[in-house]
Design a protein around this motif. Sequence first.
Motif, PDB file in Angstrom:
ATOM      1  N   PHE A 208       0.841  -1.197   0.000  1.00 28.05           N
ATOM      2  CA  PHE A 208       0.000   0.000   0.000  1.00 28.05           C
ATOM      3  C   PHE A 208       0.880   1.253   0.000  1.00 28.05           C
ATOM      4  O   PHE A 208       0.701   2.157  -0.808  1.00 28.05           O
ATOM      5  CB  PHE A 208      -0.919  -0.031   1.224  1.00 28.05           C
ATOM      6  CG  PHE A 208      -1.761   1.193   1.390  1.00 28.05           C
ATOM      7  CD1 PHE A 208      -2.914   1.363   0.647  1.00 28.05           C
ATOM      8  CD2 PHE A 208      -1.406   2.170   2.308  1.00 28.05           C
ATOM      9  CE1 PHE A 208      -3.693   2.489   0.808  1.00 28.05           C
ATOM     10  CE2 PHE A 208      -2.176   3.298   2.473  1.00 28.05           C
ATOM     11  CZ  PHE A 208      -3.328   3.456   1.718  1.00 28.05           C
TER      12      PHE A 208
ATOM     13  N   ASP B 269     -10.957   5.154   3.231  1.00 30.80           N
ATOM     14  CA  ASP B 269     -11.767   4.530   2.178  1.00 30.80           C
ATOM     15  C   ASP B 269     -11.309   4.985   0.798  1.00 30.80           C
ATOM     16  O   ASP B 269     -11.175   4.184  -0.129  1.00 30.80           O
ATOM     17  CB  ASP B 269     -13.255   4.893   2.358  1.00 30.80           C
ATOM     18  CG  ASP B 269     -13.854   4.227   3.578  1.00 30.80           C
ATOM     19  OD1 ASP B 269     -13.232   3.272   4.105  1.00 30.80           O
ATOM     20  OD2 ASP B 269     -14.924   4.661   4.025  1.00 30.80           O
TER      21      ASP B 269
ATOM     22  N   LEU C 206      -8.330   6.262  -0.143  1.00 35.19           N
ATOM     23  CA  LEU C 206      -6.988   5.754  -0.478  1.00 35.19           C
ATOM     24  C   LEU C 206      -7.043   4.269  -0.849  1.00 35.19           C
ATOM     25  O   LEU C 206      -6.364   3.818  -1.769  1.00 35.19           O
ATOM     26  CB  LEU C 206      -6.028   5.970   0.695  1.00 35.19           C
ATOM     27  CG  LEU C 206      -5.572   7.416   0.914  1.00 35.19           C
ATOM     28  CD1 LEU C 206      -4.866   7.567   2.253  1.00 35.19           C
ATOM     29  CD2 LEU C 206      -4.647   7.871  -0.217  1.00 35.19           C
ATOM     30  N   LEU C 207      -7.884   3.527  -0.145  1.00 36.46           N
ATOM     31  CA  LEU C 207      -8.001   2.099  -0.451  1.00 36.46           C
ATOM     32  C   LEU C 207      -8.609   1.890  -1.824  1.00 36.46           C
ATOM     33  O   LEU C 207      -8.225   0.981  -2.556  1.00 36.46           O
ATOM     34  CB  LEU C 207      -8.839   1.398   0.620  1.00 36.46           C
ATOM     35  CG  LEU C 207      -8.095   1.192   1.941  1.00 36.46           C
ATOM     36  CD1 LEU C 207      -9.047   0.722   3.014  1.00 36.46           C
ATOM     37  CD2 LEU C 207      -6.977   0.176   1.753  1.00 36.46           C
ATOM     38  N   GLU C 208      -9.553   2.780  -2.166  1.00 34.20           N
ATOM     39  CA  GLU C 208     -10.186   2.717  -3.485  1.00 34.20           C
ATOM     40  C   GLU C 208      -9.116   2.921  -4.565  1.00 34.20           C
ATOM     41  O   GLU C 208      -9.036   2.159  -5.528  1.00 34.20           O
ATOM     42  CB  GLU C 208     -11.250   3.814  -3.559  1.00 34.20           C
ATOM     43  CG  GLU C 208     -12.403   3.521  -4.503  1.00 34.20           C
ATOM     44  CD  GLU C 208     -13.237   2.337  -4.019  1.00 34.20           C
ATOM     45  OE1 GLU C 208     -13.778   1.646  -4.885  1.00 34.20           O
ATOM     46  OE2 GLU C 208     -13.328   2.110  -2.785  1.00 34.20           O
TER      47      GLU C 208
ATOM     48  N   PHE D 130      -5.911   2.469  -4.247  1.00 38.05           N
ATOM     49  CA  PHE D 130      -4.973   1.346  -4.200  1.00 38.05           C
ATOM     50  C   PHE D 130      -5.525   0.140  -4.959  1.00 38.05           C
ATOM     51  O   PHE D 130      -4.837  -0.490  -5.766  1.00 38.05           O
ATOM     52  CB  PHE D 130      -4.707   0.992  -2.733  1.00 38.05           C
ATOM     53  CG  PHE D 130      -3.839  -0.212  -2.526  1.00 38.05           C
ATOM     54  CD1 PHE D 130      -2.547  -0.261  -3.031  1.00 38.05           C
ATOM     55  CD2 PHE D 130      -4.302  -1.292  -1.789  1.00 38.05           C
ATOM     56  CE1 PHE D 130      -1.736  -1.363  -2.816  1.00 38.05           C
ATOM     57  CE2 PHE D 130      -3.494  -2.400  -1.571  1.00 38.05           C
ATOM     58  CZ  PHE D 130      -2.211  -2.441  -2.089  1.00 38.05           C
ATOM     59  N   VAL D 131      -6.799  -0.163  -4.743  1.00 33.58           N
ATOM     60  CA  VAL D 131      -7.391  -1.356  -5.346  1.00 33.58           C
ATOM     61  C   VAL D 131      -7.704  -1.128  -6.827  1.00 33.58           C
ATOM     62  O   VAL D 131      -7.368  -1.944  -7.679  1.00 33.58           O
ATOM     63  CB  VAL D 131      -8.674  -1.781  -4.585  1.00 33.58           C
ATOM     64  CG1 VAL D 131      -9.324  -2.965  -5.277  1.00 33.58           C
ATOM     65  CG2 VAL D 131      -8.327  -2.120  -3.155  1.00 33.58           C
ATOM     66  N   LYS D 132      -8.306   0.015  -7.132  1.00 30.04           N
ATOM     67  CA  LYS D 132      -8.764   0.249  -8.498  1.00 30.04           C
ATOM     68  C   LYS D 132      -7.641   0.683  -9.422  1.00 30.04           C
ATOM     69  O   LYS D 132      -7.622   0.355 -10.589  1.00 30.04           O
ATOM     70  CB  LYS D 132      -9.860   1.337  -8.513  1.00 30.04           C
ATOM     71  CG  LYS D 132     -11.117   0.913  -7.775  1.00 30.04           C
ATOM     72  CD  LYS D 132     -12.198   0.463  -8.730  1.00 30.04           C
ATOM     73  CE  LYS D 132     -13.296  -0.301  -8.002  1.00 30.04           C
ATOM     74  NZ  LYS D 132     -14.377   0.541  -7.524  1.00 30.04           N
TER      75      LYS D 132
ATOM     76  N   GLY E  52      -4.575  -0.077  -9.747  1.00 30.67           N
ATOM     77  CA  GLY E  52      -3.440  -0.981  -9.603  1.00 30.67           C
ATOM     78  C   GLY E  52      -2.367  -0.824 -10.670  1.00 30.67           C
ATOM     79  O   GLY E  52      -1.191  -1.008 -10.403  1.00 30.67           O
ATOM     80  N   ARG E  53      -2.769  -0.472 -11.901  1.00 40.20           N
ATOM     81  CA  ARG E  53      -1.787  -0.467 -12.978  1.00 40.20           C
ATOM     82  C   ARG E  53      -0.865   0.744 -12.921  1.00 40.20           C
ATOM     83  O   ARG E  53       0.077   0.825 -13.696  1.00 40.20           O
ATOM     84  CB  ARG E  53      -2.497  -0.505 -14.327  1.00 40.20           C
ATOM     85  CG  ARG E  53      -3.186  -1.838 -14.546  1.00 40.20           C
ATOM     86  CD  ARG E  53      -3.906  -1.898 -15.875  1.00 40.20           C
ATOM     87  NE  ARG E  53      -4.966  -2.889 -15.815  1.00 40.20           N
ATOM     88  CZ  ARG E  53      -4.796  -4.155 -16.163  1.00 40.20           C
ATOM     89  NH1 ARG E  53      -3.651  -4.575 -16.579  1.00 40.20           N
ATOM     90  NH2 ARG E  53      -5.812  -4.996 -16.058  1.00 40.20           N
TER      91      ARG E  53
ATOM     92  N   ASP F  18       1.507   1.548 -11.160  1.00 41.58           N
ATOM     93  CA  ASP F  18       2.937   1.341 -10.924  1.00 41.58           C
ATOM     94  C   ASP F  18       3.696   0.924 -12.181  1.00 41.58           C
ATOM     95  O   ASP F  18       4.908   0.820 -12.160  1.00 41.58           O
ATOM     96  CB  ASP F  18       3.167   0.330  -9.797  1.00 41.58           C
ATOM     97  CG  ASP F  18       2.450  -0.972 -10.035  1.00 41.58           C
ATOM     98  OD1 ASP F  18       2.755  -1.947  -9.361  1.00 41.58           O
ATOM     99  OD2 ASP F  18       1.555  -1.010 -10.919  1.00 41.58           O
TER     100      ASP F  18
ATOM    101  N   ASP G 285      -1.501   4.218 -18.146  1.00 38.74           N
ATOM    102  CA  ASP G 285      -2.836   4.046 -17.586  1.00 38.74           C
ATOM    103  C   ASP G 285      -3.820   3.477 -18.598  1.00 38.74           C
ATOM    104  O   ASP G 285      -5.030   3.659 -18.464  1.00 38.74           O
ATOM    105  CB  ASP G 285      -3.326   5.381 -17.015  1.00 38.74           C
ATOM    106  CG  ASP G 285      -4.026   5.167 -15.696  1.00 38.74           C
ATOM    107  OD1 ASP G 285      -3.886   6.019 -14.825  1.00 38.74           O
ATOM    108  OD2 ASP G 285      -4.742   4.150 -15.557  1.00 38.74           O
TER     109      ASP G 285
END
Lengths: 329, 329
Positions: free
Chosen positions: B281, B310, B312-314, B316-318, B320-321, B323, B327
């Motif tokens: 994360f 919430d 930041l987690l969104e 992080f999860v959504k 993902g690419r 890194d 995009d």
Amino acid sequence: MALARAITLVEATHPGKQKQAQYLLTKVLQHNQDIEHHSFRGPRTFRIGLSGPPGAGKSTFIEVLGKFLTNSGHKVAVLAVDPSSSTTGGSLLGDKTRMPNLSCDMSAYIRASPSCGTLGGVTRSTNEAIVLCEGAGYDVILVETIGVGQSEFAVADMVDMFCLLIPPAGGDELQGIKKGIVEVSDVVVVTKCDGDLLPAARRIQSEYISALKFMRPRSAVWKPQVARVSALEKAGVSELWDLTQKFRQLRLDSGELITTRRKQLRLWLASHVRDHIMGRFQQHPRVRALLPDMEKMVMDGLITPGLAADYLLEVFVKGGRGDEGNDMH
Amino acid sequence: MALARAITLVEATHPGKQKQAQYLLTKVLQHNQDIEHHSFRGPRTFRIGLSGPPGAGKSTFIEVLGKFLTNSGHKVAVLAVDPSSSTTGGSLLGDKTRMPNLSCDMSAYIRASPSCGTLGGVTRSTNEAIVLCEGAGYDVILVETIGVGQSEFAVADMVDMFCLLIPPAGGDELQGIKKGIVEVSDVVVVTKCDGDLLPAARRIQSEYISALKFMRPRSAVWKPQVARVSALEKAGVSELWDLTQKFRQLRLDSGELITTRRKQLRLWLASHVRDHIMGRFQQHPRVRALLPDMEKMVMDGLITPGLAADYLLEVFVKGGRGDEGNDMH
């Protein structure tokens, strides 16, 4: 009552309700900010954490302190952090029957701990309940903990001042006090300082005064104090309140009160992320699809748990769009 | 020595080295599996966890037990779990000078705890070191813990048998024994059963025998036992080994040994995921880009920590690419 309904909303686990709760919280935060900008050069409210071993007389003390405060024109909210209730199925804390006078008081609001959830979940909803209570005009927030697990430390991180309540009892009976909890206390309150217990209370008071000398103070402007109260004789309560107000003023003038609140907010952000990220992981559709096979391979000794964890995390991080059902190509 | 280099590799934090380590581990696991399929209807190796309060004489006991085992033809590996060394910068455990005879023994391998890392990190590298030692032909693995934090429970979850070492000392001196640790012990070993300490040792032994009666056994085929040893007089060691072999045979015959190892593997998977997910994360590029602003908004009271978490987690999860730097559109 609107406040009770609002707190129930922040405790809800249903995603739709959680969205509503977050909308409400944002509005309340803006409202709280507006008041602070127009009326006062610092937080209007004061948050006090209260903990102590069983038998310290927490409920009785909170009732007496609460009544003293409402009689002085304050609006008092009592919130409880009790993650233990998740296993027993019901909470002993915040129970209105424990505080019969305060619960009839129009200037007081008593909220039981949510009846289920982890420490993380209970902490989050308590943090949010504090914001809602302040938005509803309560200026003194008492946050109580039964002292299960790490709940005292969680409470110490959500208040302006932390009080440890100690009954006048010796050695063995004080085993229940968690290591490290005295270090985070701004005031140690020796309870039941009346009648036959008075000599023991005086002894405990001087023991704690000596003990506190060896601890590194958490504040540059405040040395932890030891106070004595008798809820029975209603003695020492006014003096204790004067002490808390001295603490508050010193911390406010030095800027520590605001700095600490800001630090706490950042801390909550980190702990909310930590608590929720595992839930996200487990709900991730591709992780869910892969997990049973990976677990089997791990249990059969075909790959190491470490390697399987790395692979699943890779899927979780890289394959983020999977939960929308389309993979972009 | 190849084993030492391999363990250093699994302890490495460099991503390239970690990849090599995982490749090596997978090979070793396959090798271990092959041997088990061809030679034996269950694990060839036996993993024993050892814990106890300071002063229990752990090092002396491990040296005497280790020498007894190598003299009987076993190959013995001693591994240490000591997350405390992360703060002190060096480990007291696994130090070869503590076990002068065993460390000169060609049939023994002693490994100090990695000198940095969280309990999670140390646990992972210890788990992987066990696999490597077994791959290198060591058939008795002794996993020692100093008993900081939750390390005993971590060790109890990585071994076939857990032994609690208790010195013949009374009341207050036993405060160091963590609550719940007796419940996870298969054998309680009273140490220093010699000379003047013999009466105290006998008393402690009978106290633990009574105490164990009130505990729910963790196994259907084994009731926890209390043994006495004297490392000084080298007495009781052979009897203790017979006891562990009886335990091993009963658990092997009932299938519990294999079931427990499988459960432990699944547990490690879950704990590795938990430990590594926060690192993922924090390293996520879009989270890193957003975090400072989110923290500021939280600290300024503009959004609640829960809402920021919430969001930041969104991301992080959504997202993902992110890194990979592109995009998709």
